[in-house]
Design a protein around this motif. Sequence first.
Motif: not given
Length: 302
Positions: A53-63, A100-105, A239-246, A263-267
């Motif tokens: 019945x609610x939403x999270x305040x934040x979601x950290x995306x790993x994959x 993820x879309x290399x052309x857009x990057x 330029x790509x607008x990523x919060x964390x990246x490789x 990369x927006x989901x970097x290892x």
Amino acid sequence: MRIGLAADNGTWHKNRLLAALRAQGVEPVLFSLADVAVVTGGGEPLRVPGFLDTLPDGVLMRTIAGGTFEATTMRLGVLHALVAAGVTVWNTPTAIERSVDKAATSLLIARAGLPTPATWVFSKREAAAALVADEARPGAPLVLKPLFGSQGEGLALIERPEDLPDEEAVARVYYLQRYVPRHDGLWRDYRVFVCDGRAIAGMIREGDGWITNVHRGGRPLTWAMPRVAAELAEAAAAAVGVDYSGVDLVEDGEGSFSILEVNSMPAWSGLQTVCEADIAAAVVRGFLSAVRGASRPRLVVA
């Protein structure tokens, strides 16, 4: 704070992020985007596991869970809906789509005026073949990359038009980039980890062949990252607008660097072995700071 961690695979990274969140006094809800549902007819229609019945305040995306085009579209739609409701999502779905879309990057990097190897993207094999005939030759190839792909999978060196695969084999998109060789003959490039606008760690990636990804057998080596490389990686992330990246860089042969990918989901398991910074802790600190500075999510009330 009500925090969700979306991590469908990669036990090492998931555990590092869990530990970093708990060190900050946050017990996150671990969930998969594949388990999020949309249910209309009363109350908030977006149903996220663990947030009754609610939403999270934040979601950290790993994959993001793999799947069909339709399933991936729905999962990105879920992230867009979370953002629209005021949930802080790192990385945002827009940033994920762009990287993820290399052309857009490549388009965004070029529009920002940042150095990157010459790149061409075509839908037709005929156009790609004409380009290869003009721009490539034995000893001076182009790199063919899958538009969607990571960790060095699906790469090929193209020297002649006949080296190009059929359209179906590349999902009808030919992404071609100038291959930039090193003058010393070493197989090396560079990975910079950027978090919250700042380059916090970097490494040399060295391979026994031209593909240097750690996932493909490349070796992470300590790197005294020069300021020019850090600033370039920071500009690429912005330029790509990523919060964390490789951000992957290559030496340009003129004493500086050129951007290969963002990369927006970097290892970072390899990087963590050769740098002092606790990367998971840095990601979590930046993410929680963003959550604290945001407004609470807006719910639909029955």
